[in-house]
Design a protein around this motif. Structure first.
Motif, PDB file in Angstrom:
ATOM      1  N   UNK A   1     -39.532 -20.572  23.728  1.00  0.00           N
ATOM      2  CA  UNK A   1     -40.259 -21.789  23.362  1.00  0.00           C
ATOM      3  C   UNK A   1     -39.394 -22.770  22.576  1.00  0.00           C
ATOM      4  N   UNK A   2     -38.103 -22.477  22.485  1.00  0.00           N
ATOM      5  CA  UNK A   2     -37.235 -23.401  21.753  1.00  0.00           C
ATOM      6  C   UNK A   2     -37.191 -24.779  22.426  1.00  0.00           C
ATOM      7  N   UNK A   3     -37.569 -24.855  23.683  1.00  0.00           N
ATOM      8  CA  UNK A   3     -37.604 -26.148  24.372  1.00  0.00           C
ATOM      9  C   UNK A   3     -38.743 -27.021  23.865  1.00  0.00           C
TER      10      UNK A   3
ATOM     11  N   UNK B   1     -29.732 -23.954  20.229  1.00  0.00           N
ATOM     12  CA  UNK B   1     -30.014 -24.600  18.942  1.00  0.00           C
ATOM     13  C   UNK B   1     -28.977 -24.261  17.879  1.00  0.00           C
ATOM     14  N   UNK B   2     -29.027 -25.017  16.794  1.00  0.00           N
ATOM     15  CA  UNK B   2     -28.053 -24.865  15.712  1.00  0.00           C
ATOM     16  C   UNK B   2     -28.237 -23.558  14.950  1.00  0.00           C
ATOM     17  N   UNK B   3     -27.199 -23.239  14.192  1.00  0.00           N
ATOM     18  CA  UNK B   3     -27.248 -22.080  13.307  1.00  0.00           C
ATOM     19  C   UNK B   3     -28.345 -22.299  12.258  1.00  0.00           C
ATOM     20  N   UNK B   4     -28.853 -21.204  11.711  1.00  0.00           N
ATOM     21  CA  UNK B   4     -29.853 -21.333  10.648  1.00  0.00           C
ATOM     22  C   UNK B   4     -29.757 -20.163   9.683  1.00  0.00           C
TER      23      UNK B   4
ATOM     24  N   UNK C   1     -37.764 -23.490   6.226  1.00  0.00           N
ATOM     25  CA  UNK C   1     -36.646 -24.000   7.011  1.00  0.00           C
ATOM     26  C   UNK C   1     -37.100 -24.351   8.430  1.00  0.00           C
ATOM     27  N   UNK C   2     -36.704 -25.515   8.903  1.00  0.00           N
ATOM     28  CA  UNK C   2     -36.995 -25.920  10.281  1.00  0.00           C
ATOM     29  C   UNK C   2     -35.879 -25.371  11.163  1.00  0.00           C
ATOM     30  N   UNK C   3     -36.204 -24.565  12.140  1.00  0.00           N
ATOM     31  CA  UNK C   3     -35.153 -23.991  12.973  1.00  0.00           C
ATOM     32  C   UNK C   3     -35.693 -23.591  14.337  1.00  0.00           C
ATOM     33  N   UNK C   4     -34.783 -23.387  15.250  1.00  0.00           N
ATOM     34  CA  UNK C   4     -35.148 -22.849  16.555  1.00  0.00           C
ATOM     35  C   UNK C   4     -34.182 -21.732  16.891  1.00  0.00           C
ATOM     36  N   UNK C   5     -34.725 -20.667  17.452  1.00  0.00           N
ATOM     37  CA  UNK C   5     -33.902 -19.510  17.790  1.00  0.00           C
ATOM     38  C   UNK C   5     -33.584 -19.558  19.287  1.00  0.00           C
ATOM     39  N   UNK C   6     -32.328 -19.307  19.591  1.00  0.00           N
ATOM     40  CA  UNK C   6     -31.867 -19.341  20.982  1.00  0.00           C
ATOM     41  C   UNK C   6     -32.665 -18.394  21.865  1.00  0.00           C
TER      42      UNK C   6
END
Lengths: 194, 797
Positions: free
Chosen positions: B773-775, B731-734, B764-769
């Motif tokens: 559960x980032x999938x 996922x993208x940086x946050x 902030x909407x984000x996902x951590x690598x």
């Protein structure tokens, strides 16, 4: 007040923790490691014009995922013929054999069985072919939505590809379509219409 | 708030109004940053700190006021002076390497004098005391401590969440409810957790199994990142986390502490209480009772709920000690019980479902219904029980002999989603017995250290579906860890050596006669380190270790579907032990209390580093196809920097900045190593408005943490040109913003601590690598929290 409050909080905390029962190790015999698992999906096709014309195909994986590869029968049907197809699911590891089909019927409002046709194995569901045969569900769940264990299947012209049975688990979200929920069973049979 | 209990409604309303006015005016004072003139902060406390056994002056011992965090160190003759104390009652803490931390209550009413004797009590294996932000005067490798105010800030969170502010520590999560600590990219089997001196044995192998530890039992969490962690076990490849309760009380009286917390995102409530006591009539006997309840409901990501992410936890512990000068005995029992709901949208049927989920970018509406405290399937239930008996014998000049025995039992039940057709569940029972014998010696030909032996017996028993087979394991080890300090106190050298043996036997009795081969491992580890104090302001330390880690049961024997990841995982019974060299170079530079910089540079190289190799080959099952992954080994190197500065740039303002950078390569394929944390940077600005008569130690802090996109991932193309090792690109940086304010309200005799804050303030909407559960879904959004700490005294004597 602080003290009173603290005491109260302590009593509540103490009481609830007191009732936290500690589970003791279950020292069952390791041979009881059995678990309900589906080993077999059976399709029974009966020719509507001739009840003696039956085709039975099994998808069977007794030792579960890994280990030995599943044994899979081919489904070979006649062209331009209407069949009634019955779907059955078993756990053949246990004796007597556990018929899981009954539980699907019981949880009918949460399940939907799809019979689909594909040109190749392991395709995306969006690529299901509609010109191979017409499938019409005969059974319904308690809410009147199709269940799909029993269907009529009217074949068209000659075809070679994949016959796929997918059981979707859609608790609280079943609406007759494929999308909601997740997959319980996904089996593929080699398929030919001759 | 006393008024709320008055019978007379009229009086209470008046009093209540008065109180409101008082609170409002106090708040106004805070907001206007007006410093009131109540504080008389010119008093001093001075004296000499000596070794209770040798009567020698202790040089470089730190003495500090816990409440205000004012601290100083003793000079060459053991003298100290604490300046700028305000009138009031404080807790004074005294620490020195190898000595037991001494704490006492002290009332400042004028200038005071107090001489202090420190006892050599803490076994090198039991705990290490450290002062300041980093490694100072204790070990030649980097050590960080979360205690006092820093610990109060993370109260109510899980162990991994409590440690994530330590530089170089990140979190491996499985959704919002399950998290485990990562130290410099290493986790699970490679991070040892010592819970009250006992090596935690749980189902640590799974990435989706959080450590079964209640952080409320600790008053100090210590992270040992460096090579010196090896003394805790040859397999402490990543490091060690010490969960340390405070010593049992030695002063008569019954007192305690109540901690309350409320968190808005998942409407979680936390209550934890401790009561401890000691009687004047039986001074040798002390005791403590502690309990924690946590209950939370559904988490909310920006824009939607994450169904079935509730959790509940019920923990308690009992401790009692009988302490005499010559000998002592301590008994400890703790229980940890948790039920954790697993996000319904994450329990997918097979790989096709996973591909569909990834394409969707947002969970299906049926998985984002709304808030509930109910925990339904899929869910995890875990219980951990620890019983420990510890005895020590002081043998005067020779030192101290410690013996402890413990039994741990870990039960885990994982239930899949509720369907007639589900592969039902996984039930694991893990029982571990451990015995440790250690001899601490204070001066033996100029050496200080510990020599000891340790033995462990472990048995795993599963029911239902197999993932980890039944096994028995016996492990034993002997070690010696020694330290030498130069006369002028400028050099400290340390070394440790350890021999470990571990075997896995009886790996059979599994369903379908799946039998696995027994294994037996033996290895030697050692560490050497040096610390140099060229002047009062600078510390430079170097440390090198060779590590030897016996593969975990999952790496050797896993066989089955890992549901959290929808993967078929297979262990390799023929794995070799993981071996390697770890090196750290750390520097600490401190100009007065106003500026401090700390840097750790590390380089680790491992042979036979064990990892899960993802593939795009598929395992067919009645449920469809699952990706196949297997445990394998490679030569790997990891290098990185953890750096931080703290700058008190204006009297009331402090700025701190942290950076953590890691590069990990798989040398065998000459590519990056999978699942490593990306670079992270944290800036923190804190304003201290100053003390008023009632409100002390107030602060307002704004924290901005940035996490870069992990671009260093291994790449192997599939036929479509996609990365076949990972279905979803990192996922993208946050950047997350946290705001927090805290104060100690001196209402009665003991201050009540308040902390009000908001994490992910901007929702902030984000996902951590590193969240598996980032999938499936975004990470949780804004979480506003309030924490209250109420210390209380029940009896004085």
């Amino acid at each position: 007040m602080l003290k009173r409050f603290s005491t109260l909080a302590m009593i509540v905390l103490g009481t609830s923790l007191f009732f936290t029962a500690c589970k003791k190790e279950d020292d069952n015999d390791p041979t009881e490691n059995a678990n309900e698992e589906i080993t077999t999906l059976k399709l029974t096709f009966v020719n509507n014009a001739n009840a003696a014309d039956k085709v039975v195909a099994n998808w069977r994986d007794i030792d579960g995922i890994g280990g030995n590869a599943p044994t899979i029968d081919s489904v070979i049907l006649k062209a331009n013929t209407t069949y009634t197809v019955y779907t059955d699911v078993y756990d053949e590891r246990v004796s007597p054999v556990d018929t899981v089909t009954a539980e699907i019927i019981k949880e009918g409002i949460e399940h939907r069985v799809f019979h689909l046709f594909f040109a190749t194995a392991n395709s995306s569901v969006a690529d299901a072919l509609t010109n191979v045969a017409t499938v019409t569900p005969l059974d319904k769940d308690e809410k009147g939505l199709p269940l799909g264990l029993e269907n009529t299947i009217a074949t068209k012209g000659a075809f070679k590809g994949v016959y796929r049975v997918i059981i979707r688990h859609q608790p609280g979200a079943k609406d007759g379509t494929f999308a909601p929920g997740s997959t319980d069973v996904d089996t593929e049979f080699p398929f030919a219409i001759k | 708030m006393e008024v709320l209990y008055h019978d007379d409604g009229y009086t209470s309303r008046i009093l209540f109004m008065n109180m409101i006015q008082r609170v409002v005016s106090l708040l106004a004072l805070c907001l206007l940053f007006v410093r009131t003139g109540y504080a008389q902060c010119t008093y001093t406390l001075s004296g000499k700190i000596t070794d209770s056994q040798t009567n020698e002056a202790l040089i470089g011992a730190t003495i500090g006021v816990v409440e205000t965090q004012q601290a100083t160190a003793t000079d060459e003759r053991g003298f100290y002076k604490l300046n700028g104390l305000c009138a009031g009652t404080y807790t004074i803490r005294v620490m020195h390497i190898g000595c037991k931390t001494y704490q006492f209550s002290y009332t400042v009413a004028g200038d005071g004098k107090r001489n202090i004797q420190l006892e050599h009590a803490i076994s090198e294996l039991q705990g290490i005391t450290v002062a300041g932000v980093s490694s100072q005067k204790s070990m030649s490798g980097p050590v960080s401590e979360v205690s006092g105010k820093t610990l109060e800030k993370v109260r109510g969170l899980s162990l991994a969440e409590s440690l994530k502010d330590v530089n170089g520590v990140t979190m491996l999560s499985t959704g919002a409810t399950v998290s485990k600590p990562i130290i410099n990219g290493l986790h699970s089997n490679r991070v040892l957790i010592y819970n009250n001196g006992v090596r935690q044995e749980g189902q640590q192998w799974g990435t989706d199994h959080a450590p079964e530890v209640d952080p409320f039992i600790a008053n100090k969490l210590v992270v040992i990142k460096g090579a010196n962690a090896i003394r805790y076990g040859g397999d402490a490849v990543g490091g060690v986390i010490l969960v340390e309760p405070k010593p049992l009380p030695t002063t008569p009286g019954i007192s305690g502490e109540l901690n309350l917390g409320a968190f808005s995102n998942n409407r979680m409530g936390v209550t934890s209480a401790t009561v401890e006591g000691n009687f004047a009539k039986i001074p040798a006997l002390s005791w403590r009772v502690q309990g924690t309840l946590r209950k939370g409901g559904t988490y909310r990501a920006p824009g939607y709920w994450l169904d079935n992410t509730g959790m509940e936890e019920k923990n308690f512990s009992l401790a009692t000690g009988w302490r005499k000068e010559k000998y002592g005995l301590e008994l400890f029992y703790s229980q940890f019980n948790t039920n954790i709901g697993v996000f319904t949208g994450s329990h997918i049927g097979n790989r096709k479902d996973l591909e569909e989920t990834i394409k969707r970018d947002r969970p299906l509406p049926e998985f984002t219904h709304g808030f509930s405290y109910d925990i339904n399937r899929p869910m995890q239930t875990a219980e951990h029980e620890l019983f420990k008996a510890k005895a020590y014998l002081n043998t005067g000049k020779i030192g101290k002999i410690n013996l402890d025995f413990s039994r741990q039992f870990n039960y885990r039940d994982e239930l899949d989603r509720n369907s007639a057709l589900s592969v039902n569940n996984l039930k694991l029972n893990l029982t571990t017995y451990t015995a440790n014998l250690a001899w601490d010696h204070y001066n033996w030909h100029g050496l200080r250290g510990t020599i000891g032996a340790t033995g462990t017996y472990q048995r795993n028993h599963y029911q239902s579906r197999m993932f980890i087979p039944n096994y028995e394991s016996i492990a034993w080890g002997v070690f010696a860890a020694e330290k030498w300090e130069s006369k002028n106190n400028q050099w400290m050298l340390e070394g440790a050596i350890r021999y470990d043996n571990k075997s896995y036997t009886d790996v059979h009795d599994n369903l379908h006669e799946k039998n696995f081969r027994d294994r037996d491992f033996a290895g030697l580890t050692g560490t050497l380190g040096a610390t140099w104090y060229p002047n009062q302001r600078t510390t430079i330390a170097f440390n090198a270790t060779n590590v030897y880690r016996v593969p975990g049961p999952n790496e050797l024997y896993a066989y089955g579907i890992h549901h959290g990841t929808a993967m078929f995982e297979e262990g390799d019974r023929n794995l070799k032990a993981e071996q390697g060299i770890k090196m750290n170079l750390s520097g600490n530079y401190k100009i007065s209390d106003n500026f401090e910089a700390d840097v750790v540079v590390y380089y680790n190289r491992f042979q036979n580093f064990i990892f899960l190799q993802l593939t795009d080959s598929l395992q067919g099952s009645v449920r469809g196809f699952f990706p196949y992954a297997y445990y394998t080994q490679a030569n790997v190197n990891m290098k990185g920097v953890d750096a931080q500065i703290r700058w008190h740039f204006l009297p009331k303002w402090q700025f701190s900045s942290k950076a953590s950078i890691l590069r990990a390569r798989n040398e065998d394929i000459n590519d990056w190593l999978i699942s490593m944390p990306s670079d992270r940077f944290t800036q923190d600005l804190t304003f201290y408005p100053g003390d008023t008569k009632r409100l002390k130690d107030s602060y307002f802090s704004l924290t901005v943490s940035s996490v870069t996109k992990q671009t260093r991932v291994p790449f192997e193309a599939n036929d479509k040109g996609e990365n076949k090792l990972d279905l979803m690109a990192p996922p993208n940086a946050y950047t997350l913003v946290n705001l927090e304010a805290g104060t100690d309200w001196h209402l009665g005799k003991r201050p009540i601590g308040f902390i009000l804050g908001a994490s992910n303030l901007l929702n902030q909407k984000y996902r951590e690598y590193l969240n598996t559960f980032r999938y499936f879904a975004d990470d949780p959004g804004i979480n506003v929290y309030l924490k209250v700490k109420v210390p209380f005294t029940i009896t004085k004597k």
